[in-house]
Write a protein that holds these residues in place. Structure first.
Motif, PDB file in Angstrom:
ATOM      1  N   UNK A 185       0.836  -1.194   0.000  1.00  0.00           N
ATOM      2  CA  UNK A 185       0.000   0.000   0.000  1.00  0.00           C
ATOM      3  C   UNK A 185       0.876   1.251   0.000  1.00  0.00           C
ATOM      4  N   UNK A 186       0.342   2.327  -0.561  1.00  0.00           N
ATOM      5  CA  UNK A 186       1.038   3.618  -0.554  1.00  0.00           C
ATOM      6  C   UNK A 186       0.365   4.606   0.396  1.00  0.00           C
ATOM      7  N   UNK A 187      -0.605   4.155   1.148  1.00  0.00           N
ATOM      8  CA  UNK A 187      -1.284   5.010   2.115  1.00  0.00           C
ATOM      9  C   UNK A 187      -0.489   5.066   3.413  1.00  0.00           C
ATOM     10  N   UNK A 188      -0.821   6.043   4.247  1.00  0.00           N
ATOM     11  CA  UNK A 188      -0.360   6.010   5.624  1.00  0.00           C
ATOM     12  C   UNK A 188      -1.151   4.905   6.323  1.00  0.00           C
ATOM     13  N   UNK A 189      -0.462   3.957   6.908  1.00  0.00           N
ATOM     14  CA  UNK A 189      -1.149   2.800   7.464  1.00  0.00           C
ATOM     15  C   UNK A 189      -2.151   3.192   8.542  1.00  0.00           C
ATOM     16  N   UNK A 190      -1.844   4.238   9.308  1.00  0.00           N
ATOM     17  CA  UNK A 190      -2.778   4.633  10.360  1.00  0.00           C
ATOM     18  C   UNK A 190      -4.055   5.270   9.810  1.00  0.00           C
ATOM     19  N   UNK A 191      -4.083   5.598   8.525  1.00  0.00           N
ATOM     20  CA  UNK A 191      -5.324   6.014   7.876  1.00  0.00           C
ATOM     21  C   UNK A 191      -6.047   4.730   7.465  1.00  0.00           C
ATOM     22  N   UNK A 192      -6.787   4.172   8.387  1.00  0.00           N
ATOM     23  CA  UNK A 192      -7.354   2.833   8.209  1.00  0.00           C
ATOM     24  C   UNK A 192      -8.298   2.771   7.012  1.00  0.00           C
ATOM     25  N   UNK A 193      -9.147   3.778   6.868  1.00  0.00           N
ATOM     26  CA  UNK A 193     -10.099   3.765   5.764  1.00  0.00           C
ATOM     27  C   UNK A 193      -9.417   3.738   4.415  1.00  0.00           C
ATOM     28  N   UNK A 194      -8.443   4.640   4.213  1.00  0.00           N
ATOM     29  CA  UNK A 194      -7.745   4.693   2.926  1.00  0.00           C
ATOM     30  C   UNK A 194      -6.952   3.416   2.678  1.00  0.00           C
ATOM     31  N   UNK A 195      -6.344   2.881   3.731  1.00  0.00           N
ATOM     32  CA  UNK A 195      -5.553   1.667   3.571  1.00  0.00           C
ATOM     33  C   UNK A 195      -6.427   0.488   3.181  1.00  0.00           C
ATOM     34  N   UNK A 196      -7.595   0.342   3.822  1.00  0.00           N
ATOM     35  CA  UNK A 196      -8.500  -0.745   3.466  1.00  0.00           C
ATOM     36  C   UNK A 196      -9.084  -0.558   2.067  1.00  0.00           C
ATOM     37  N   UNK A 197      -9.310   0.686   1.680  1.00  0.00           N
ATOM     38  CA  UNK A 197      -9.761   0.945   0.313  1.00  0.00           C
ATOM     39  C   UNK A 197      -8.739   0.433  -0.691  1.00  0.00           C
ATOM     40  N   UNK A 198      -7.474   0.742  -0.433  1.00  0.00           N
ATOM     41  CA  UNK A 198      -6.438   0.335  -1.379  1.00  0.00           C
ATOM     42  C   UNK A 198      -6.245  -1.178  -1.370  1.00  0.00           C
ATOM     43  N   UNK A 199      -6.335  -1.791  -0.206  1.00  0.00           N
ATOM     44  CA  UNK A 199      -6.239  -3.247  -0.135  1.00  0.00           C
ATOM     45  C   UNK A 199      -7.378  -3.895  -0.912  1.00  0.00           C
ATOM     46  N   UNK A 200      -8.586  -3.292  -0.841  1.00  0.00           N
ATOM     47  CA  UNK A 200      -9.726  -3.822  -1.594  1.00  0.00           C
ATOM     48  C   UNK A 200      -9.465  -3.775  -3.090  1.00  0.00           C
ATOM     49  N   UNK A 201      -8.896  -2.670  -3.569  1.00  0.00           N
ATOM     50  CA  UNK A 201      -8.585  -2.554  -4.990  1.00  0.00           C
ATOM     51  C   UNK A 201      -7.525  -3.568  -5.406  1.00  0.00           C
TER      52      UNK A 201
END
Length: 345
Positions: A43-59
């Motif tokens: 992932x390229x998100x900040x891991x502590x941004x849980x929503x964005x990280x899960x969005x990217x993992x879903x993609x």
């Protein structure tokens, strides 16, 4: 009487038989042995941004990613790992660079594996026994991640540069520390930005141990350049039967890494999503569900490939950190300490 129909000879196989390796488990994905070559991304998100990280993992999941890695450089990132590991449909690997405490946090969070960079983690060697005990208790595997950018300064001084020989010596030395405490559930990577050096390192390493190998060209560059470098390196090694899991590193949306990875020889195409496959929870809900049970995984189809579907993703800011120097005292000769068990297999 034998009739010669003039049929052409069958083509010479382009892929050598897979190298025989140990098999480890990353969550519910097998790596090594006779398991399919798995495709990873980060992932390229900040891991502590849980929503964005899960969005990217879903993609990434929808694109056919088998394993996802998330960075864990801060306390806030470590605190987010239990939710991310629980909500992700694919195994999560925590990427640890500096503090051993984050290794323990990731293991206890339920991550499928932990990637450790011994060249960067402070006071790593004296905590290996405790790390291995915790990993064994939670049935979590590890990856010894060696790369040119964080090679121990003592090895740089010895070899004069991050050569293939330096990378392999570092990897085998660190592997020997795990072996001494009876821990073998790990894979190894020896990454370099130069595909030629990277290829030599993996070829040498494959001759000296039977651990699963994670292939990667570090800092490969933008999509076009990185795709070419990765294709050259992965194509060469996989054609020799070397490699059990791969990660294409691109300065691009990580979904592109997965697409490129599935084009390498010997790597199966991801199965398309079918109507009725379960979607991931929206990230806003997932972020609030700190006590929710682990979601039920979609049924695994034949040949080990999952059929997945997920929410779309948007790119977020990349996680970065400074490299930390490792202490330079007390480096015993790498050939004199518990190397026999690694080289004999």
């Amino acid at each position: 009487m034998t009739v010669n129909l003039g049929m052409p000879a069958p083509p010479i196989p382009t892929l050598a038989p897979r190298r025989k390796t140990r098999q480890i488990r990353v969550g519910d994905v097998l790596v090594g042995g006779d398991a399919p070559i798995s495709v990873q991304s980060m992932t390229t998100t900040k891991t502590h941004d849980i929503g964005a990280t899960l969005q990217q993992i879903a993609a990434l999941t929808a694109a056919g990613c088998d394993i996802v890695r998330v960075a864990c450089p801060t306390d806030k990132d470590a605190e987010a790992l239990p939710i991310i590991a629980r909500q992700s449909q694919i195994p999560v690997i925590a990427d640890i660079h500096f503090q051993p405490k984050y290794v323990f946090a990731a293991i206890e969070a339920g991550c499928g594996a932990v990637r450790v960079n011994p060249g960067n983690i402070r006071k790593f060697d004296d905590q290996i026994e405790a790390i291995c005990a915790s990993a064994a208790e939670h049935r979590v595997s590890l990856r010894i991640g060696v790369n040119a950018g964080s090679l121990d300064p003592r090895l740089l001084a010895k070899h004069g540069a991050p050569t293939a020989e330096a990378l392999v010596e570092s990897a085998l030395w660190e592997a020997s520390l795990f072996e001494q405490v009876g821990f073998y559930d790990f894979k190894i990577s020896v990454k370099h930005h130069d595909p030629v050096v990277m290829i030599k390192a993996y070829e040498q390493l494959s001759e000296q141990c039977d651990y699963p190998l994670h292939l990667g060209v570090t800092e490969a560059g933008p999509a076009f350049q990185g795709t070419i470098k990765s294709a050259v390196a992965f194509g060469h090694l996989l054609s020799e039967g070397i490699g059990d899991t791969i990660r294409v590193s691109l300065s691009a949306d990580p979904v592109e890494e997965v697409k490129v990875g599935h084009q390498d020889p010997g790597v199966a195409e991801p199965a398309p999503a079918r109507p009725g496959d379960r979607l991931l929870s929206p990230p806003a809900v997932a972020a609030r569900s700190t006590s929710s049970p682990s979601p039920t995984r979609s049924p695994t189809p034949s040949k080990g490939w999952r059929r997945r579907c997920g929410w779309p993703s948007w790119a977020a800011s990349s996680t970065g950190w400074e490299r930390a120097a490792r202490p330079t005292s007390g480096w015993p000769p790498a050939t004199g300490r518990a190397r026999s068990s690694c080289t004999a297999r």
